[in-house]
Design a protein around this motif. Structure first.
Motif, short mmCIF file in Angstrom:
data_model
loop_
_atom_site.label_atom_id
_atom_site.label_comp_id
_atom_site.label_asym_id
_atom_site.label_seq_id
_atom_site.Cartn_x
_atom_site.Cartn_y
_atom_site.Cartn_z
N HIS A 49 50.13 6.16 1.70
CA HIS A 49 49.48 5.64 0.50
C HIS A 49 50.26 4.43 0.00
O HIS A 49 51.48 4.32 0.19
N SER A 50 49.57 3.51 -0.64
CA SER A 50 50.17 2.25 -1.08
C SER A 50 50.84 2.41 -2.44
O SER A 50 50.88 3.50 -3.03
N THR A 51 51.33 1.29 -2.99
CA THR A 51 51.93 1.31 -4.33
C THR A 51 50.90 1.62 -5.40
O THR A 51 51.26 2.00 -6.52
N ASP A 52 49.60 1.47 -5.07
CA ASP A 52 48.56 1.84 -6.03
C ASP A 52 48.65 3.32 -6.42
O ASP A 52 48.19 3.72 -7.48
N VAL A 55 50.95 3.35 -9.19
CA VAL A 55 50.27 2.67 -10.30
C VAL A 55 49.44 3.66 -11.09
O VAL A 55 49.54 3.77 -12.32
N HIS A 56 48.60 4.41 -10.39
CA HIS A 56 47.71 5.35 -11.07
C HIS A 56 48.47 6.55 -11.62
O HIS A 56 48.08 7.11 -12.65
N TRP A 79 54.28 -1.24 -13.31
CA TRP A 79 52.84 -1.05 -13.02
C TRP A 79 52.09 -0.83 -14.33
O TRP A 79 51.68 0.27 -14.65
N TYR A 83 43.43 -2.26 -16.48
CA TYR A 83 42.01 -1.96 -16.40
C TYR A 83 41.46 -1.76 -17.82
O TYR A 83 42.22 -1.43 -18.73
N HIS A 170 44.70 4.29 1.55
CA HIS A 170 45.42 3.32 0.72
C HIS A 170 45.57 3.82 -0.72
O HIS A 170 46.62 3.70 -1.32
N GLN A 172 42.67 4.36 -4.08
CA GLN A 172 42.06 3.80 -5.29
C GLN A 172 40.86 4.66 -5.66
O GLN A 172 40.59 5.68 -5.02
N HIS A 353 40.88 -9.81 -4.19
CA HIS A 353 41.46 -8.82 -3.28
C HIS A 353 40.48 -8.55 -2.14
O HIS A 353 39.26 -8.57 -2.34
#
Length: 489
Positions: A49-52, A55-56, A79, A83, A170, A172, A353
């Motif tokens: 999984h990404s840095t997102d 973030v969440h 982060w 939104y 990833h 999201q 993006h």
């Protein structure tokens, strides 16, 4: 009592009527389809999984203990929340359950970079659960279609490799946001303009990047419906500053495959040629590959592109669509117009993006079953979009996942589209054959993906080693941009 033969004939007639009746209940079929899809999504839980992901998780910790007035000013983590408030409240809603699963998830300080298995399970399952909105939207859009068309749309949307890569690897929440968009489009398509507009307004309060089609909704609703006839305790300036960080520059760190790729490469090529001819070319003080440009110009020769320039270009690009919506606002065209407007925003927008290609790809899946031309357009565009997302999964263990997803998607599209339109040609008693890919140019272009991938994965490391590390990504962006522009034109 009816004779046995008459009763059997009656039962056979009822069965045939049910099989060919497009209005027959589909909830059971869709439920099974969703359960199978969910099973494969669960298998992806341990994946990269990404840095997102952090973030969440930070947004869960941010919205859980703090009041609204601090959501858009807190900088405990880098982060920060960027939104709109509806999505922030969505995170707050999730945080109520996250705190029960593991209180550290919603701890603003102790939860920083928290990587326990509990947070992985919770956030992965939250994305899977939120996809219920996408499933519902597909049900509403396809419930009156023929079974074969309906199933094909289910496959194209729910099994979209782009969505699976971005959301379930990833990480999201694009699925439920696109579901809200499809609910809005479905309502407008059926003539429920107020409901469609209201749902679209809700979508904008979840994610502002969907606003690029705002002019299409405005013109369409003004002509079709009218026929000629603020946040408490938070600074709106701070919210807008977080939502629209223009200092990030024209392009993302990985160049989205759009028009600006050609502009950037042209600038670099001109600078190289002029330098070889003896002209003094001052090196740019900012870099495109860093993703943060700020006030410095990354161009050496060509004029600097500003947010206002991209806004004007996007507006100019969607103007033919706005003209058509104003002149003849047809409900059956709204999905096409919205998809076209999103493609314009993707191709000419500011700091786009690569994931934004899903904004037009998913709506186009709904109309891909209407004609062989639509199917061909979607087939090519879907491959380009999905392949452009490959850099999001850059670790070796995820490489088979993205390749298999794309190949499976291509196989399903090829088989289902060929089957769908072969039957139509047979029913029309036509002798024409069905070919999803036509012309040597399209066939050559699709084969070129194999060349680009072989170079990036095998030849570049073998021949150049660590030299020119950005070259494979640049080649991928450039090659996918060719396909995007071709599909748009």
């Amino acid at each position: 009592m009816k004779p046995p033969k008459q009763k059997k004939a009656r039962q056979l007639e009822e069965k045939q009527t049910q099989l060919h009746n497009p209005h027959r209940p589909i909830i059971k079929d869709l439920l099974w389809f969703s359960l199978i899809t969910t099973f494969f999504k669960v298998l992806l839980i341990p994946a990269y999984h990404s840095t997102d992901f952090e973030v969440h998780r930070n947004w869960l910790a941010l919205t859980h203990p703090l009041p609204l007035s601090h959501w858009y000013t807190d900088e405990t983590s880098p982060w920060t929340l960027d939104y709109p408030p509806f999505f922030a409240y969505f995170e707050k809603f999730l945080s109520l359950f996250a705190s029960l699963v593991d209180p550290t998830i919603t701890d603003l300080y102790d939860g920083l970079n928290y990587k326990a298995f509990s947070v992985i399970i919770f956030q992965r399952l939250s994305v899977i659960a939120s996809d219920t909105i996408l499933i519902y939207s597909i049900y509403k859009l396809t419930k009156n279609m023929e079974s074969k068309e309906r199933f094909l749309i289910w496959v194209l949307v729910v099994w979209s490799p782009g969505l699976l890569i971005v959301d379930h690897v990833h990480f999201q929440y694009n699925g439920f946001l696109l579901g809200i968009l499809l609910v809005s489009l479905g309502a407008v398509q059926k003539g429920n303009d107020l409901i469609g507009g209201f749902v679209f307004a809700i979508l904008l309060c979840f994610k502002h990047l969907f606003a690029v089609v705002g002019p299409v909704y405005f013109v369409y609703l003004l002509r079709h419906y009218c026929r000629g006839e603020i946040f408490c305790g938070v600074s709106i300036q701070q919210v807008l500053r977080r939502m629209f960080p223009f200092g990030r520059g024209l392009c993302h760190a990985y160049w989205a495959p759009n028009f600006w790729v050609f502009y950037i490469l042209s600038d670099k090529l001109l600078a190289f040629v002029l330098a070889k001819l003896g002209f003094y070319i001052e090196a740019p003080t900012a870099s495109f590959t860093g993703g943060l440009v700020g006030d410095s110009s990354p161009f050496a020769i060509l004029p600097t592109i500003t947010p206002s320039v991209t806004f004007a270009v996007v507006l100019l690009a969607i103007s033919p669509c706005l003209f058509k919506a104003w002149r003849n606002p047809q409900p059956k065209m709204i999905i096409r117009w919205v998809a076209y407007a999103y493609s314009c925003g993707f191709l000419f927008g500011w700091h786009v993006h690569e994931k934004a290609s899903l904004h037009f790809l998913i709506p186009l899946a709904v109309v891909a079953v209407e004609s062989i031309e639509d199917a061909r357009h979607y087939f090519l565009l879907s491959i380009v979009s999905s392949y452009s997302l490959f850099p999001l999964l850059y670790e070796a263990q995820e490489y088979p996942i993205k390749v298999v997803l794309l190949l499976l998607h291509i196989t399903l599209m090829w088989y289902d589209f060929s089957s769908q339109f072969s039957e139509r040609i047979e029913s029309d008693k036509s002798t024409a054959s069905v070919s999803i890919v036509t012309g040597w140019m399209e066939k050559s272009y699709l084969l070129g993906f194999v060349v680009v991938e072989i170079w990036g994965q095998f030849l570049h490391p073998f021949l150049l080693g660590d030299k020119l590390p950005f070259l494979p990504l640049m080649m991928m962006s450039f090659y996918c941009a060719l396909g995007m522009m071709y599909s748009w034109i």
